[in-house]
Motif scaffolding. Sequence first.
Motif, short mmCIF file in Angstrom:
data_model
loop_
_atom_site.label_atom_id
_atom_site.label_comp_id
_atom_site.label_asym_id
_atom_site.label_seq_id
_atom_site.Cartn_x
_atom_site.Cartn_y
_atom_site.Cartn_z
N ILE A 65 0.72 -1.17 0.11
CA ILE A 65 0.17 0.02 0.05
C ILE A 65 0.85 1.34 -0.09
O ILE A 65 0.69 2.20 -0.80
N HIS A 66 2.02 1.22 0.85
CA HIS A 66 2.80 2.27 0.83
C HIS A 66 3.47 2.56 -0.42
O HIS A 66 3.79 3.69 -0.76
N SER A 67 3.80 1.57 -1.07
CA SER A 67 4.47 1.59 -2.48
C SER A 67 3.62 2.43 -3.57
O SER A 67 4.27 2.96 -4.26
N ILE A 68 2.53 2.20 -3.38
CA ILE A 68 1.67 2.96 -4.42
C ILE A 68 1.82 4.20 -4.25
O ILE A 68 1.86 5.07 -5.35
N GLY A 69 2.07 4.85 -3.06
CA GLY A 69 2.44 6.35 -3.06
C GLY A 69 3.69 6.50 -3.47
O GLY A 69 4.12 7.57 -4.18
N TYR A 70 4.51 5.75 -2.77
CA TYR A 70 6.18 6.00 -3.11
C TYR A 70 6.51 5.94 -4.53
O TYR A 70 7.49 6.53 -5.07
N MET A 71 6.06 5.03 -5.26
CA MET A 71 6.57 4.58 -6.65
C MET A 71 5.59 5.46 -7.46
O MET A 71 5.32 5.28 -8.96
N ASP A 72 4.58 6.43 -7.31
CA ASP A 72 3.78 7.02 -7.96
C ASP A 72 4.05 7.70 -9.26
O ASP A 72 3.42 7.40 -10.42
N HIS A 73 5.12 8.12 -9.37
CA HIS A 73 5.74 8.76 -10.58
C HIS A 73 6.82 7.98 -11.29
O HIS A 73 7.40 8.51 -12.36
N ASP A 74 7.18 6.83 -11.10
CA ASP A 74 8.32 5.93 -11.50
C ASP A 74 7.69 5.17 -12.93
O ASP A 74 6.30 4.69 -12.79
N LYS A 75 8.39 5.21 -13.91
CA LYS A 75 7.99 4.51 -15.00
C LYS A 75 7.68 3.23 -14.98
O LYS A 75 6.84 2.47 -15.63
N GLY A 76 8.56 2.31 -14.14
CA GLY A 76 8.44 0.93 -13.92
C GLY A 76 7.56 0.75 -12.69
O GLY A 76 7.82 -0.36 -12.15
N PHE A 77 6.48 1.39 -12.68
CA PHE A 77 5.50 1.16 -11.51
C PHE A 77 4.90 -0.19 -11.54
O PHE A 77 4.77 -1.08 -10.60
N ASN A 78 4.45 -0.62 -12.79
CA ASN A 78 3.97 -2.02 -12.97
C ASN A 78 4.88 -3.27 -12.53
O ASN A 78 4.65 -4.16 -12.22
N ARG A 79 6.11 -3.05 -13.17
CA ARG A 79 7.01 -3.98 -13.05
C ARG A 79 7.30 -4.12 -11.73
O ARG A 79 7.83 -5.23 -11.20
N TYR A 80 7.55 -3.10 -10.88
CA TYR A 80 7.91 -3.16 -9.41
C TYR A 80 6.90 -3.91 -8.76
O TYR A 80 7.42 -4.71 -7.96
N PHE A 81 5.73 -3.82 -8.92
CA PHE A 81 4.96 -4.66 -8.16
C PHE A 81 4.78 -5.92 -8.47
O PHE A 81 4.54 -7.07 -7.86
N SER A 82 5.34 -6.41 -9.78
CA SER A 82 5.24 -7.69 -10.13
C SER A 82 6.48 -8.35 -9.47
O SER A 82 6.27 -9.59 -8.70
N TYR A 83 7.46 -7.57 -9.22
CA TYR A 83 8.96 -8.18 -8.63
C TYR A 83 8.40 -8.29 -6.99
O TYR A 83 8.67 -9.12 -6.49
N LEU A 84 7.61 -7.18 -6.65
CA LEU A 84 7.57 -7.14 -5.05
C LEU A 84 6.62 -8.17 -4.68
O LEU A 84 6.87 -8.91 -3.43
N SER A 85 5.50 -8.47 -5.33
CA SER A 85 4.62 -9.93 -5.07
C SER A 85 5.36 -11.02 -5.33
O SER A 85 5.26 -11.93 -4.38
N GLY A 86 6.19 -11.09 -6.25
CA GLY A 86 6.94 -12.41 -6.51
C GLY A 86 7.91 -12.49 -5.24
O GLY A 86 8.19 -13.76 -4.84
N PHE A 87 8.38 -11.49 -4.67
CA PHE A 87 9.45 -11.53 -3.64
C PHE A 87 8.54 -12.17 -2.46
O PHE A 87 8.90 -13.23 -1.60
N VAL A 88 7.38 -11.81 -1.98
CA VAL A 88 6.58 -12.07 -1.04
C VAL A 88 6.27 -13.72 -1.29
O VAL A 88 6.24 -14.57 -0.40
N PHE A 89 5.79 -14.03 -2.58
CA PHE A 89 5.58 -15.56 -2.75
C PHE A 89 6.80 -16.39 -2.75
O PHE A 89 6.48 -17.50 -2.14
#
Length: 620
Positions: free
Chosen positions: A101-125
């Motif tokens: 949830i925090h990352s949605i705000g932190y990465m708000d202006h980053d071009k790799g927004f979608n890629r970031y969340f794919s990596y982050l959820s993969g990390f948790v998995f």
Amino acid sequence: MEKYLYIALFAPLVGSIFAALFSMSKKNIITGVVTSLMLFISMIASLNLLYYIYTTDSIVHVRMLDWIKVGNIDIPFGFVVDHISIVMMSVVTIVSTMVHIHSIGYMDHDKGFNRYFSYLSGFVFSMMILVMSDNFAGLFIGWEGVGLCSWLLIGFWYHKNSAAWAANEAFIMNRIADLGMLVGIFFIYWNIGSLQYEIVFANIDSLPMSLIVTIAIFLFIGAMGKSAQFPFHTWLADAMEGPTPVSALIHAATMVTAGVYLLVRTNEIYTTVPQVGYVIACLGAFVAIFAASMALVNNDMKKIIAYSTLSQLGYMFVAAGLGAYWVALFHLATHAFFKSVLFLGAGNVMHAMNNELDIRKMGGLYKKMKATAIIMIIASIALSGIFPFAGFFSKDKILEVAFDQNAIFLWGILLITAGLTSFYSFRLIMRVFFMKPTYEEYGYHPHETYPFVIAAMIPLGILASIAGWFEHYFVRLVTYLLPNWESTTIVHSTEYILIALTSLVAIGGILLAVYKYNKGGFSKSWEETFSYKVLTNQYFIPLFYDKVICKAYFLISKFAFKVVDVKIIDAIVDFIAKFIYKTGENSVVIQSSNLSQSLKIMTAGVLFILILIASLAIFK
């Protein structure tokens, strides 16, 4: 309850795949929302399993399918939710949900927004596979998955050389340590014939003591790499090159906690060899004060918190090494809450200060960022171990264990470290929020972050405050699988004296930091001393690694390429190729279509064969 197991495990994977589908597209807020929702669902499932296990005192064990079945090798694809794994599952999913949830705000202006969340959820998995697997092979898959995702996330901004270098450093250093863990797993299978936890732990006593010591040492090497224990510690501070929410996840709930989890999970092995455990405890105590000393002088906000993590991991290894596995797990859980808050708060400050990390360029941010400041102060008090916050209960218990087992030297080191922890924690708070503002000189215009980002930090801040109050319930939960823990034999009067002493040291560190930095900090002359340079240069260990190990490896590689590869191996291969080519070229005359020449060659060949046969007959 099996459905909750599957939901807890695979919900992060669903989120990761969903975000990956949009990884090459422009930023889509839906990816952040969906991945956060999947983590929330995983958290709810984990908490349901926690309630079930606590109330029924049972476990959930599923064997999904046969995975590796060749000859005598039978490794199923199975998962277990028991009294150890459920603690990790709950901590991982709670912290990860808030980080998403925090990352949605932190990465708000980053071009790799979608890629970031794919990596982050993969990390948790990957972390969920690690903690939920019922065998060493599955654990190792999650172990390597965490390593891969950490490489992707630390080097997320790969266009920066520093980020790419830090990602490679973390990846390579962990691969070195993971080789040790893999050797330990091979020894287990070779001598027991199985990698299932229940079979291995039931038969470990039947092995020779020297072999158990060998297995314990090699497994611990793997734990040293993941938890960044000396000498594999340098990657942890450099990993701050990744996005700050990633740092919160790595340091609080996933990668670095995997090493502690490994020791707790394999406690039956280490209980058999207490001499190895004591070595682990000594190393943990050394790392605790070693990392704390470097945090005292560092001016990089994220690296100060990173060294704090390294120091607290040392505390956990002391507890595990002395056999108090439940205490190590308890401190892991409480530490996850206040450390994640500190990193997320640091992310808020960076967001407000245009990614500035130097605390000397801040000051006076309390007026601009009150919510962030209050939450970080609460987390810092918890980290310092002040009653009644969470850190007091878990950290004090580790000191109590050390004293109870007559490890007075280790106790003394941890006591000093407690004071250092309080000091550097509030040095950061004073420098960032309360000292005379300096950010205007650098053209910064700080401001508070989005309200929903603060809202994501509040649950972690609350847990950092109250998690220690649930010590009794925690002990009741983990006692079933940790029969080796023993209640302290210290009389109450001595116990109260120890608690008072630890609290006084911690409070003293806080007051000293507030006093000194309220007056502007230490004098500039301190920064010119040799001891200051030693600490700021991390005891010159990275320099040693670079000059002695990396440069030597480079020279050996250069020699191997230019001499061994080019002049020897390539020369031999080229000679063979040229010889065959020349032989073929010279043999072309046989196929000249000249009958007279062919008959001459045939006659010469027959004559050679007759002479050879005659010679063999004579010498026979």
